[in-house]
Write a protein that holds these residues in place. Sequence first.
Motif, PDB file in Angstrom:
ATOM      1  N   ILE A  26       0.834  -1.201   0.000  1.00 60.13           N
ATOM      2  CA  ILE A  26       0.000   0.000   0.000  1.00 60.13           C
ATOM      3  C   ILE A  26       0.868   1.251   0.000  1.00 60.13           C
ATOM      4  O   ILE A  26       0.573   2.245  -0.686  1.00 60.13           O
ATOM      5  N   LYS A  27       1.966   1.223   0.760  1.00 55.65           N
ATOM      6  CA  LYS A  27       2.884   2.364   0.781  1.00 55.65           C
ATOM      7  C   LYS A  27       3.436   2.650  -0.609  1.00 55.65           C
ATOM      8  O   LYS A  27       3.503   3.811  -1.046  1.00 55.65           O
ATOM      9  N   LYS A  28       3.822   1.602  -1.325  1.00 51.33           N
ATOM     10  CA  LYS A  28       4.341   1.773  -2.683  1.00 51.33           C
ATOM     11  C   LYS A  28       3.271   2.351  -3.604  1.00 51.33           C
ATOM     12  O   LYS A  28       3.542   3.238  -4.425  1.00 51.33           O
ATOM     13  N   ASP A  29       2.047   1.866  -3.466  1.00 50.70           N
ATOM     14  CA  ASP A  29       0.947   2.365  -4.298  1.00 50.70           C
ATOM     15  C   ASP A  29       0.667   3.836  -4.006  1.00 50.70           C
ATOM     16  O   ASP A  29       0.412   4.625  -4.926  1.00 50.70           O
ATOM     17  N   LEU A  30       0.721   4.218  -2.735  1.00 50.61           N
ATOM     18  CA  LEU A  30       0.447   5.606  -2.375  1.00 50.61           C
ATOM     19  C   LEU A  30       1.539   6.539  -2.886  1.00 50.61           C
ATOM     20  O   LEU A  30       1.256   7.676  -3.286  1.00 50.61           O
ATOM     21  N   LYS A  31       2.779   6.071  -2.886  1.00 54.83           N
ATOM     22  CA  LYS A  31       3.860   6.892  -3.446  1.00 54.83           C
ATOM     23  C   LYS A  31       3.656   7.114  -4.944  1.00 54.83           C
ATOM     24  O   LYS A  31       3.923   8.197  -5.471  1.00 54.83           O
ATOM     25  N   LYS A  32       3.163   6.081  -5.614  1.00 57.97           N
ATOM     26  CA  LYS A  32       2.867   6.206  -7.045  1.00 57.97           C
ATOM     27  C   LYS A  32       1.729   7.204  -7.273  1.00 57.97           C
ATOM     28  O   LYS A  32       1.798   8.041  -8.172  1.00 57.97           O
ATOM     29  N   VAL A  33       0.687   7.108  -6.442  1.00 56.12           N
ATOM     30  CA  VAL A  33      -0.441   8.037  -6.558  1.00 56.12           C
ATOM     31  C   VAL A  33       0.018   9.467  -6.279  1.00 56.12           C
ATOM     32  O   VAL A  33      -0.395  10.414  -6.957  1.00 56.12           O
ATOM     33  N   GLU A  34       0.889   9.619  -5.284  1.00 55.05           N
ATOM     34  CA  GLU A  34       1.406  10.951  -4.952  1.00 55.05           C
ATOM     35  C   GLU A  34       2.159  11.556  -6.144  1.00 55.05           C
ATOM     36  O   GLU A  34       1.992  12.737  -6.461  1.00 55.05           O
TER      37      GLU A  34
ATOM     38  N   VAL B 105     -10.431   4.228  -4.264  1.00 55.99           N
ATOM     39  CA  VAL B 105     -10.192   2.791  -4.074  1.00 55.99           C
ATOM     40  C   VAL B 105      -9.200   2.566  -2.938  1.00 55.99           C
ATOM     41  O   VAL B 105      -9.398   1.709  -2.060  1.00 55.99           O
ATOM     42  N   LYS B 106      -8.111   3.342  -2.937  1.00 56.68           N
ATOM     43  CA  LYS B 106      -7.110   3.213  -1.872  1.00 56.68           C
ATOM     44  C   LYS B 106      -7.709   3.590  -0.520  1.00 56.68           C
ATOM     45  O   LYS B 106      -7.432   2.939   0.504  1.00 56.68           O
ATOM     46  N   LYS B 107      -8.512   4.629  -0.525  1.00 56.36           N
ATOM     47  CA  LYS B 107      -9.124   5.069   0.729  1.00 56.36           C
ATOM     48  C   LYS B 107     -10.077   4.014   1.268  1.00 56.36           C
ATOM     49  O   LYS B 107     -10.105   3.728   2.476  1.00 56.36           O
ATOM     50  N   ARG B 108     -10.865   3.408   0.386  1.00 58.92           N
ATOM     51  CA  ARG B 108     -11.791   2.356   0.804  1.00 58.92           C
ATOM     52  C   ARG B 108     -11.036   1.172   1.395  1.00 58.92           C
ATOM     53  O   ARG B 108     -11.428   0.627   2.439  1.00 58.92           O
TER      54      ARG B 108
ATOM     55  N   LYS C 176       1.012  -2.658  16.156  1.00 66.86           N
ATOM     56  CA  LYS C 176       1.857  -1.985  15.165  1.00 66.86           C
ATOM     57  C   LYS C 176       1.173  -1.956  13.792  1.00 66.86           C
ATOM     58  O   LYS C 176       1.241  -0.939  13.084  1.00 66.86           O
ATOM     59  N   VAL C 177       0.506  -3.053  13.439  1.00 69.43           N
ATOM     60  CA  VAL C 177      -0.207  -3.091  12.156  1.00 69.43           C
ATOM     61  C   VAL C 177      -1.279  -2.002  12.112  1.00 69.43           C
ATOM     62  O   VAL C 177      -1.397  -1.267  11.129  1.00 69.43           O
ATOM     63  N   VAL C 178      -2.061  -1.893  13.185  1.00 71.27           N
ATOM     64  CA  VAL C 178      -3.128  -0.885  13.232  1.00 71.27           C
ATOM     65  C   VAL C 178      -2.546   0.517  13.185  1.00 71.27           C
ATOM     66  O   VAL C 178      -3.077   1.400  12.494  1.00 71.27           O
ATOM     67  N   ASN C 179      -1.451   0.751  13.906  1.00 74.38           N
ATOM     68  CA  ASN C 179      -0.813   2.075  13.876  1.00 74.38           C
ATOM     69  C   ASN C 179      -0.292   2.414  12.479  1.00 74.38           C
ATOM     70  O   ASN C 179      -0.416   3.550  12.014  1.00 74.38           O
ATOM     71  N   ASP C 180       0.284   1.420  11.802  1.00 72.79           N
ATOM     72  CA  ASP C 180       0.756   1.643  10.430  1.00 72.79           C
ATOM     73  C   ASP C 180      -0.404   1.980   9.492  1.00 72.79           C
ATOM     74  O   ASP C 180      -0.271   2.836   8.600  1.00 72.79           O
TER      75      ASP C 180
ATOM     76  N   TYR D  79      -1.610   9.701   5.528  1.00 72.51           N
ATOM     77  CA  TYR D  79      -0.819   9.950   4.313  1.00 72.51           C
ATOM     78  C   TYR D  79      -1.735  10.121   3.104  1.00 72.51           C
ATOM     79  O   TYR D  79      -1.578  11.056   2.298  1.00 72.51           O
ATOM     80  N   LEU D  80      -2.732   9.242   2.992  1.00 70.45           N
ATOM     81  CA  LEU D  80      -3.661   9.326   1.868  1.00 70.45           C
ATOM     82  C   LEU D  80      -4.521  10.584   1.960  1.00 70.45           C
ATOM     83  O   LEU D  80      -4.833  11.206   0.934  1.00 70.45           O
ATOM     84  N   ASP D  81      -4.900  10.967   3.164  1.00 69.04           N
ATOM     85  CA  ASP D  81      -5.670  12.206   3.338  1.00 69.04           C
ATOM     86  C   ASP D  81      -4.875  13.416   2.844  1.00 69.04           C
ATOM     87  O   ASP D  81      -5.429  14.322   2.213  1.00 69.04           O
ATOM     88  N   SER D  82      -3.561  13.435   3.132  1.00 69.89           N
ATOM     89  CA  SER D  82      -2.719  14.551   2.678  1.00 69.89           C
ATOM     90  C   SER D  82      -2.597  14.552   1.157  1.00 69.89           C
ATOM     91  O   SER D  82      -2.581  15.611   0.525  1.00 69.89           O
TER      92      SER D  82
END
Length: 303
Positions: free
Chosen positions: A141-149, A166-169, A213-217, A224-227
């Motif tokens: 997901i982190k990699k996908d968000l960097k691509k979207v950014e 889609v990412k937000k959902r 840790k998973v939930v915090n991540d 990050y997606l909101d920004s």
Amino acid sequence: MLQKLKVKWVKWIDWIALNKDETYKILKKYDFHELDIEACMEENQRARIDSYEDYIFMVLHFPKYDIQKKVYRLNEFNIFLWKDFLITFREFEGKNIDKIFNDYKTLNLEDDSEFKITSGYILYEIIQSMLEKMFKFIDNIKKDLKKVEWLVFEKANASLVKEIMVKKRNIVILKHMLLPQIAVMKLIETKMNEMFKWEMEEYFEDLEDKISKVVNDIKVLEEYLDSIEDAFKTIIDIRTNNVMSFLAIFSAFFLPLTLITSFYWMNIKLPLENNSDYVYMLLFIITFLMILAYIFWKKKWKL
């Protein structure tokens, strides 16, 4: 689908993708509480744990990614645990659980081996495996968000709206799936300590830390997606304002021309109407002054 495992100290039965009739038929063979049977029959139960004199029943959820629909689906685990017996019901097949099953099948233990397998340790490995899979999901997901950014700042367009939604959902699904299980994991740790006389304390403390840790991540990914979404909206607003500014200048240029020519189309005598050179000069001066006024106003307010 059925998988059966029996090693020296413990038995594990794993049922996969059963319908309601098949599930009910199997559960009626055991002396389970009717509420536990009902929970296994119903879909999308909340994460929970119920403790009885001779067994523990728990419902846990982990995600299964649907590649075609690009969405995380709920993979529900219904688990019945005794000290030397484990029954699991799950919605989907998975390589992680199958690997644990096959590892135990090929495991050879001598009679005097110090390593003793328990149902609690198998449960630990199941949850541990699924949480490790979650860390991989989060990295993806982190990699996908960097691509979207990158796309937002380089090629922001209407097609990105769907990508962001889609990412937000997916992030919301993961958050609501795993957040309730933090409290459940604490209860599981307590029940495991009671059943196995504190032999499993360190293992389930580790699971508790990992799920937190998973939930915090996931929460960090949500922020990050909101920004990214805010940046996308800002870029679209800036583009819209630039278009509106261009249209304002265009309108300001033609407005005096339209106004003056409308006067000269009237059936009344106006000054300079017989001398077009002066009229054209007047139009040019008015238009030029309006453009200068607009530029001055824009610089003054730093628009």
